[in-house]
Design a protein around this motif. Structure first.
Motif, PDB file in Angstrom:
ATOM      1  N   TYR B  47       5.495  -0.411   2.439  1.00  0.00           N
ATOM      2  CA  TYR B  47       4.065  -0.737   2.659  1.00  0.00           C
ATOM      3  C   TYR B  47       3.532  -1.862   1.768  1.00  0.00           C
ATOM      4  CZ  TYR B  47       4.594   3.813   4.886  1.00  0.00           C
ATOM      5  OH  TYR B  47       5.054   4.851   5.638  1.00  0.00           O
ATOM      6  N   TRP B  50       1.759  -4.163   4.091  1.00  0.00           N
ATOM      7  CA  TRP B  50       0.457  -3.572   4.459  1.00  0.00           C
ATOM      8  C   TRP B  50      -0.575  -3.849   3.363  1.00  0.00           C
ATOM      9  CZ3 TRP B  50      -1.912   0.406   1.595  1.00  0.00           C
ATOM     10  CH2 TRP B  50      -3.080   0.940   2.157  1.00  0.00           C
ATOM     11  N   LYS B  51      -0.121  -3.683   2.138  1.00  0.00           N
ATOM     12  CA  LYS B  51      -1.008  -3.820   0.990  1.00  0.00           C
ATOM     13  C   LYS B  51      -1.557  -5.237   0.862  1.00  0.00           C
ATOM     14  CE  LYS B  51       0.985  -3.268  -3.064  1.00  0.00           C
ATOM     15  NZ  LYS B  51       1.785  -2.559  -4.079  1.00  0.00           N
ATOM     16  N   CYS B  53      -1.816  -7.690   3.250  1.00  0.00           N
ATOM     17  CA  CYS B  53      -2.248  -8.410   4.451  1.00  0.00           C
ATOM     18  C   CYS B  53      -3.749  -8.704   4.386  1.00  0.00           C
ATOM     19  CB  CYS B  53      -1.944  -7.602   5.705  1.00  0.00           C
ATOM     20  SG  CYS B  53      -2.532  -8.449   7.189  1.00  0.00           S
TER      21      CYS B  53
END
Lengths: 299, 94, 397
Positions: B47, B50-51, B53
């Motif tokens: 992730y 994800w962190k 973006c």
């Protein structure tokens, strides 16, 4: 499977119109994750004033008021006063402004809000120039940088003056809490904001937020560059609580400033001796910070 | 809400310029020049992408795997850059 | 109702208190200081339940009021002259964001030359900011106008800010007998502020958005419509106020003894009070003169003025400020409003009392005579600087 290290809830919608790889977008995303739903934000003229796009588009999941350029400190004072008048205590009031809107045109209103000990958060997302208007130098532009108003030209007319030190200006106000934060370190970013929830009074955050468009670097390295800024000691991570300095990241392997500068088109023109001068200045500031931490250890 | 998001006359506007239409409807995916492709074999679901973006365009699925929201991803390439196992390739859009 | 003897500045402070302003943000400036001091005293003695933000500038005072108002709080501030003009940018922000902020402004001259005395340039220069403007004649009217202004401006069909003017020292520091309404009476007249839209964590919206050229005009037109509705609502509020409190200071244009008048002088603020005396005096001598006091400069009393124009032969307009390169602002507006009127009385502009100079009954009597003679003498000299100390230019032989 790894684990999620920052709050999963999103209070910033996709579909905003920030440039590719925008550090300011990440700063907003982390700030909202940290403070959550019961937050009100005031934003002056800056990139974030237009990043929603046109009316009636809205990129945030919390209430927002857009304000004039220089009034962020005033606006959050007004919101807090209104909430106090209504007996609402559990709402975080955040001023979210760029470096120009904070260090230059908005410094008076910020100083007033802090001096009055207003219970607010203030996040200066620092992309080191007036980016929304097209990369003009601000008081937070670092020495050596090209901007459209320090265009180098034939006379080496890059930014000559030093970068205004907002954290020290806040410390001089006897602010209860101030910290540097960096979009490359989201866990530290979120933690420092969450810490502010328990502090009754002004909290000031200097958030490092690279701008690929203005710094002249490819968008994919926004996070890498931001990380290098801290690991080269150009932008150390620390906090000051009631005058006590704590460095929150001490780079194990210090990256030469030259490597950090070298990735950005805005420093391309710099002669070797200027790069060395910047390195010496960075080293001196880091040494000073270490001593402040040491000197205030017992505070 | 009395006002309309797609106004046809001033009668459809709020009295003060209010923002209340989530930008999610705005498909910024059309900006993209390079398209991130996740290699599910290599991906460890850490992730980190994800962190980092800036466009909230990496979605965590119910099964814990990641999915790219191509409606909104602008193709900045941060995800590929920060991936510790190089599981994301940037491919030129055709 | 207790009768108290208070200054115009205390009228402002009592007005804010009686209207239960929830947030006050203000910065001291001569001659407004006793307003902020009195409010501080109220708060310190727990006589007023308000969040008093002691800001570091007038610009911040107004900006704080805007955000507080958008958060749903009733707001009040007061300023004067340089403070008002420093606010200019955010005054426009206040009207554009449709926040019904009420502000007292003590009309003071702008420097240089340095002056702290009465002059209307400070507020006249804010004509186009989208603020309603009331020019008060007495301390009673100052107080009553605050109550009326909240009632008017917080009406959902209006939602606009209003500034209430009082002349520096002539009202701000002069004590007069003022009927102070009971708190319960004001509460019955003025319900709590409850705007249709506000910052709310349970219904998150953004305020003051970016609007592209395709809809900007429409937002401004909606404001214009609110102003048109306000014209009528002003009359309703004045009528309701009179029923409740037994006082009527006029609506947009305060007309005094203009029935069958040949000549009318228009003025605003304390000069109008002196005019009233002079009108009575001249009437007793058989001169058919009257006073039309500009109470609201915005919205401008266009229709009221056109009605008046049907009845009178000549109008003099007294301006306590000057708009360089043209004439007095009130005069220009009067002339503009009458251009498309079927009847056009003779007009003349009198620039008087700048920087706090007295406008005396003797001077006003002469002006009335001059206005009476306008139809006969003509208006070749359109603008007169009244009582100017000047050496007549030498005749060129």
């Amino acid at each position: 499977m790894g684990k999620i290290t920052i709050p999963e809830e999103e209070y910033m919608h996709p579909g905003h119109i920030a440039c590719l790889g925008c550090g300011g977008a990440l700063a907003m995303r982390y700030m909202l994750k940290a403070l959550g739903k019961r937050t009100m934000v005031s934003i002056p003229a800056c990139c974030w004033a237009i990043m929603h796009g046109k009316h009636p588009n809205f990129a945030l999941g919390v209430p927002l008021v857009n304000t004039a350029f220089e009034v962020t400190g005033a606006s959050i004072s007004g919101i807090r006063a209104a909430l106090d008048a209504k007996g609402i205590k559990d709402v975080n009031v955040v001023g979210f402004a760029g470096d120009g809107g904070t260090a230059d045109i908005g410094i008076q209103a910020l100083s007033g809000a802090v001096e009055r000990n207003t219970n607010i958060f203030y996040v200066m997302y620092d992309n080191e120039a007036y980016m929304n208007t097209g990369i003009q130098r601000s008081g937070a532009t670092p020495p050596g940088a090209w901007t459209t108003t320090t265009p180098v030209g034939t006379t080496q007319d890059w930014k000559k003056a030093p970068k205004k030190n907002m954290v020290e200006i806040m410390v001089a106000h006897k602010i209860p809490y101030t910290a540097t934060i960096n979009i490359a370190f989201p866990e530290d970013f979120v933690k420092k904001l969450q810490k502010g929830k328990d502090i009754d009074g002004p909290k000031f955050y200097h958030a490092f937020a690279p701008c690929p468009t203005g710094w002249r670097h490819p968008p994919e390295i926004t996070v890498s560059i931001a990380k290098m800024a801290t690991d080269s000691n150009v932008f150390p991570l620390f906090e000051v609580e009631e005058g006590k300095y704590t460095i929150t990241r001490k780079p194990k392997k210090r990256i030469p400033v030259k490597e950090y500068l070298g990735l950005q088109g805005r420093f391309r023109h710099l002669p070797e001796e200027m790069v060395e001068r910047i390195q010496r200045e960075v080293d001196r500031e880091w040494e000073l910070l270490l001593r402040k931490e040491e000197y205030t250890a017992d505070f | 809400m009395k006002h309309k998001w797609e106004p046809e006359s001033c009668r459809d506007l709020p009295y003060t310029p209010i923002m209340d239409r989530p930008t999610t409807y705005n498909k910024t995916g059309v900006w993209r020049t390079y398209r991130p492709i996740v290699d599910k074999e290599k991906c460890t679901d850490c992730y980190i992408c994800w962190k980092f973006c800036p466009d909230v365009s990496i979605l965590i699925q119910e099964d814990g795997s990641i999915e790219i929201d191509y409606d909104h991803c602008k193709g900045c390439g941060i995800c590929a850059e920060v991936c510790p196992v190089k599981a994301i390739e940037m491919e030129r859009e055709r | 109702m207790p009768k108290v003897v208070i200054t115009g500045n205390y009228s402002l402070a009592y007005g804010a208190k009686l209207c239960r302003a929830e947030v006050v943000a203000a910065y001291p400036i001569t001659p407004q200081t006793t307003v902020v001091e009195k409010i501080a005293e109220f708060v310190a003695n727990d006589e007023m339940d308000t969040q008093y933000v002691k800001v570091e500038s007038e610009h911040t005072a107004m900006a704080a009021c805007i955000s507080a108002s958008l958060t749903g709080a009733r707001t009040f501030t007061a300023t004067s002259a340089h403070g008002l003009t420093l606010m200019h940018e955010v005054l426009i922000w206040a009207s554009g964001s449709r926040t019904p902020i009420i502000m007292g402004n003590i009309n003071r001259a702008m420097a240089p030359p340095w002056s702290v005395w009465a002059d209307h340039l400070d507020s006249v220069a804010q004509r186009d900011t989208g603020w309603m403007q009331i020019y008060a004649e007495t301390n009673q009217e100052v107080l009553d106008s605050i109550i009326q202004a909240y009632k008017l401006c917080e009406n959902n069909d209006v939602l606009l800010p209003c500034m209430i003017m009082e002349d520096a020292f002539f009202l701000s520091h002069t004590s007069e007998a003022v009927d102070l309404p009971e708190q319960s009476e004001v509460d019955a007249f003025l319900p709590p502020f409850d705007p249709p839209e506000k910052l709310d964590v349970d219904d998150p919206k953004g305020f003051c958005s970016l609007v592209m050229p395709d809809w900007y005009m429409e937002f401004r037109y909606l404001m214009h419509e609110a102003w048109n509705r306000a014209r009528k609502i002003i009359y309703d509020v004045v009528e309701d106020f009179e029923k409740k409190f037994g006082r009527n200071h006029g609506a947009l244009l305060d007309i005094y003894r203009c029935d069958d008048a040949d000549a009318v002088l228009m003025a605003a603020g304390t000069a109008a009070a002196t005019c009233r005396e002079v009108v009575d005096d001249l009437r007793s001598k058989g001169k058919k003169v009257g006073l039309a006091r500009i109470r609201f400069f915005r919205p401008f009393p266009t229709d009221e003025l056109r009605s008046l124009a049907k009845e009178v032969d000549s109008i003099g307009v007294l301006d306590r400020s000057f708009t360089f390169g043209h004439g007095g602002a009130f005069y220009s507006e009067v002339a503009g409003a009458l251009y498309n009127s079927p009847t056009k009385p003779a007009l003349k502009n009198y620039i008087a009392g700048l920087g706090g100079r007295d406008i005396t009954p003797v001077t006003l009597e002469r002006l009335f005579e001059d206005v009476l003679n306008l139809p006969e003498n003509g208006t070749e000299q359109e603008i007169e600087w009244v009582d100017l100390k000047d050496t007549p230019p030498k005749e060129v032989s």
